[in-house]
Design a protein around this motif. Structure first.
Motif, mmCIF file in Angstrom:
data_model
loop_
_atom_site.group_PDB
_atom_site.id
_atom_site.type_symbol
_atom_site.label_atom_id
_atom_site.label_comp_id
_atom_site.label_asym_id
_atom_site.label_seq_id
_atom_site.Cartn_x
_atom_site.Cartn_y
_atom_site.Cartn_z
ATOM 1 N N GLY A 17 0.888 -1.064 0.310
ATOM 2 C CA GLY A 17 -0.504 -0.300 -0.282
ATOM 3 C C GLY A 17 0.966 1.061 -0.008
ATOM 4 O O GLY A 17 0.396 2.340 0.384
ATOM 5 N N ARG A 18 2.533 1.484 -0.265
ATOM 6 C CA ARG A 18 2.687 2.166 -0.390
ATOM 7 C C ARG A 18 3.602 2.421 -1.334
ATOM 8 O O ARG A 18 4.787 1.900 -1.350
ATOM 9 N N PRO A 19 2.985 2.751 -2.597
ATOM 10 C CA PRO A 19 3.783 3.004 -3.744
ATOM 11 C C PRO A 19 5.043 4.078 -3.751
ATOM 12 O O PRO A 19 6.206 3.728 -4.318
ATOM 13 N N GLU A 20 4.830 5.276 -3.160
ATOM 14 C CA GLU A 20 6.356 6.032 -2.749
ATOM 15 C C GLU A 20 7.109 5.327 -2.675
ATOM 16 O O GLU A 20 8.504 6.088 -2.941
ATOM 17 N N TYR A 21 7.567 4.679 -1.450
ATOM 18 C CA TYR A 21 8.911 3.896 -1.325
ATOM 19 C C TYR A 21 9.035 3.096 -2.013
ATOM 20 O O TYR A 21 9.904 1.863 -1.815
ATOM 21 N N PHE A 22 8.102 2.331 -2.764
ATOM 22 C CA PHE A 22 9.168 1.244 -3.862
ATOM 23 C C PHE A 22 10.157 1.085 -4.680
ATOM 24 O O PHE A 22 11.338 0.476 -4.799
ATOM 25 N N PRO A 23 10.025 2.603 -4.909
ATOM 26 C CA PRO A 23 11.951 2.943 -6.177
ATOM 27 C C PRO A 23 12.893 2.754 -5.092
ATOM 28 O O PRO A 23 14.026 2.256 -5.305
ATOM 29 N N ARG A 24 12.500 2.991 -3.549
ATOM 30 C CA ARG A 24 13.376 3.028 -2.647
ATOM 31 C C ARG A 24 14.566 1.418 -1.909
ATOM 32 O O ARG A 24 15.413 1.262 -1.850
ATOM 33 N N ALA A 25 12.988 0.637 -1.935
ATOM 34 C CA ALA A 25 13.267 -0.551 -1.728
ATOM 35 C C ALA A 25 14.150 -1.408 -2.661
ATOM 36 O O ALA A 25 15.119 -2.477 -2.859
ATOM 37 N N PHE A 26 13.804 -0.574 -4.573
ATOM 38 C CA PHE A 26 14.341 -1.624 -5.377
ATOM 39 C C PHE A 26 15.979 -1.094 -5.850
ATOM 40 O O PHE A 26 16.393 -1.625 -6.464
ATOM 41 N N ASP A 27 15.984 0.246 -5.149
ATOM 42 C CA ASP A 27 17.612 0.630 -5.101
ATOM 43 C C ASP A 27 18.446 -0.220 -4.103
ATOM 44 O O ASP A 27 19.655 -0.682 -4.830
ATOM 45 N N GLN A 28 17.847 -0.239 -3.022
ATOM 46 C CA GLN A 28 18.565 -1.389 -1.696
ATOM 47 C C GLN A 28 19.279 -2.428 -2.437
ATOM 48 O O GLN A 28 19.573 -3.069 -2.417
ATOM 49 N N GLY A 29 18.030 -3.416 -3.763
ATOM 50 C CA GLY A 29 18.328 -4.661 -3.981
ATOM 51 C C GLY A 29 19.255 -4.409 -5.528
ATOM 52 O O GLY A 29 20.254 -5.063 -5.797
ATOM 53 N N VAL A 30 19.219 -2.911 -6.193
ATOM 54 C CA VAL A 30 20.063 -2.712 -7.224
ATOM 55 C C VAL A 30 21.838 -2.078 -5.912
ATOM 56 O O VAL A 30 23.016 -2.696 -6.696
ATOM 57 N N GLY A 31 21.409 -1.572 -5.364
ATOM 58 C CA GLY A 31 23.178 -2.179 -4.664
ATOM 59 C C GLY A 31 23.492 -3.056 -4.259
ATOM 60 O O GLY A 31 24.649 -3.241 -4.247
ATOM 61 N N ARG A 32 23.056 -4.005 -4.123
ATOM 62 C CA ARG A 32 23.551 -5.484 -3.297
ATOM 63 C C ARG A 32 24.207 -5.984 -4.649
ATOM 64 O O ARG A 32 25.061 -6.759 -5.132
ATOM 65 N N ALA A 33 23.149 -5.461 -6.044
ATOM 66 C CA ALA A 33 23.910 -6.075 -7.213
ATOM 67 C C ALA A 33 26.129 -5.622 -7.568
ATOM 68 O O ALA A 33 25.698 -6.175 -8.046
#
Length: 331
Positions: free
Chosen positions: A179-195
């Motif tokens: 229910g929080r679309p505004e946080y979706f890009p932030r969590a996405f970037d956390q995964g990009v950082g791992r990559a």
């Protein structure tokens, strides 16, 4: 036992071990013993995925994954969760495979199994995502840590479409996860950082340079992902970790946040490899036990039902505890 249909699904959907390797992906990685261990991570994911996508029973999955060495077993559970998630989402799937895995043998690896759901999301159209997260009963950290599914989605996109998501730094379209679309890009970037840690084979200078090419507002989340990967997956020695710490600069608290979450995931699984101890001391001057205690005492607080996801509130409390310690060391 696998069926003919299961074998066909594996042949069509499962990547080969070579195709997830650093050379095949075109990553600028020099082969060493350390990078070989790091490269084994996506290969362990593929093994778990192959067994699950064939339609192996939960009983058989559990026993196959028990044969994986403890250091890599959680990654194999990622792959198994990915496979079961895809099967459940397919037309006519309608099964509870994923829920039974996460409530059963996958429970100690819940942090990583969420990531496996994100890997499945990367291979399914968005309309199916609303069915991806099962309702779990009696599972700790559910649904607070389910944002790791979005993290897994970001990791997958950066790892397999590096040109778009890393070289051109594309941003994902928001999605109302939890229910929080505004946080979706932030969590996405956390995964990009791992990559980024994997794409550059744990080379701290290359990882830092790659993070620095992203827009400034994205770098904090990238650095938390870098810290998580360096601590959970390994791939660097004492000197390399010291360089990573210096390279983080003003993002040291984000790097440390990733370290603490990695320690929490490792201790919860019941196996902490030596490289996690090494990274914990080198990056944040804490023992594994101290980092675990930090994660535990900041886990919940009054007011976690506000506009920020409880996941991010937990992350912020960890940052707040790390900042005074960093200031004391600098003085």
């Amino acid at each position: 036992m696998s069926t003919l249909l299961g074998v066909l699904r594996k042949r069509v959907l499962a990547p080969s071990l070579a195709s997830v390797g650093f050379a095949e992906r075109g990553f600028p990685v020099v082969h060493t013993d350390a990078t070989a261990r790091l490269e084994a991570v996506p290969q362990a994911v593929v093994c778990g995925f192959e067994w699950a996508i064939e339609g192996a029973s939960l009983w058989e999955i559990e026993r196959r994954l028990a044969l994986i060495e403890p250091e890599q077993r959680g990654f194999a559970y990622e792959g198994a969760t990915m496979g079961y998630s895809i099967l459940d989402a397919m037309p006519g799937g309608g099964s509870d495979r994923t829920r039974e895995l996460l409530e059963g043998p996958g429970r100690p690896h819940i942090f990583l199994t969420y990531i496996g759901i994100g890997f499945a999301m990367a291979r399914l159209p968005r309309p199916l995502w609303k069915k991806m997260l099962p309702e779990l009963t009696g599972v700790a950290y559910h649904p607070v840590m389910s944002w790791l599914a979005v993290d897994g989605y970001g990791f997958d996109r950066a790892y397999f479409d590096t040109g778009k998501w890393v070289e051109r730094q594309a941003a994902p379209e928001p999605y109302p996860w939890a229910g929080r679309p505004e946080y979706f890009p932030r969590a996405f970037d956390q995964g990009v950082g791992r990559a980024l840690w994997f794409i550059h084979g744990g080379n701290p200078d290359a990882v830092a340079a790659a993070a620095g090419r992203f827009a400034e507002h994205r770098r904090a989340d990238l650095w938390s992902g870098i810290g998580l990967a360096a601590t959970f997956a390994g791939g660097s020695d004492q000197l390399g970790l010291a360089r990573l710490r210096r390279a983080a600069g003003g993002y040291h608290d984000e790097l440390g946040l990733g370290v603490v979450f990695a320690v929490k995931a490792r201790t919860y699984s019941g196996y902490v490899p030596e490289h996690t101890h090494l990274a914990c001391g080198a990056l944040v001057d804490l023992t594994v036990q101290e980092a675990q205690n930090l994660a535990d005492r900041t886990e919940r607080a009054d007011g976690d039902d506000g506009p920020e996801p409880p996941y991010e509130l937990w992350r912020e409390r960890i940052r707040q505890e790390l900042r005074p310690a960093a200031a004391r060391r600098a003085s």
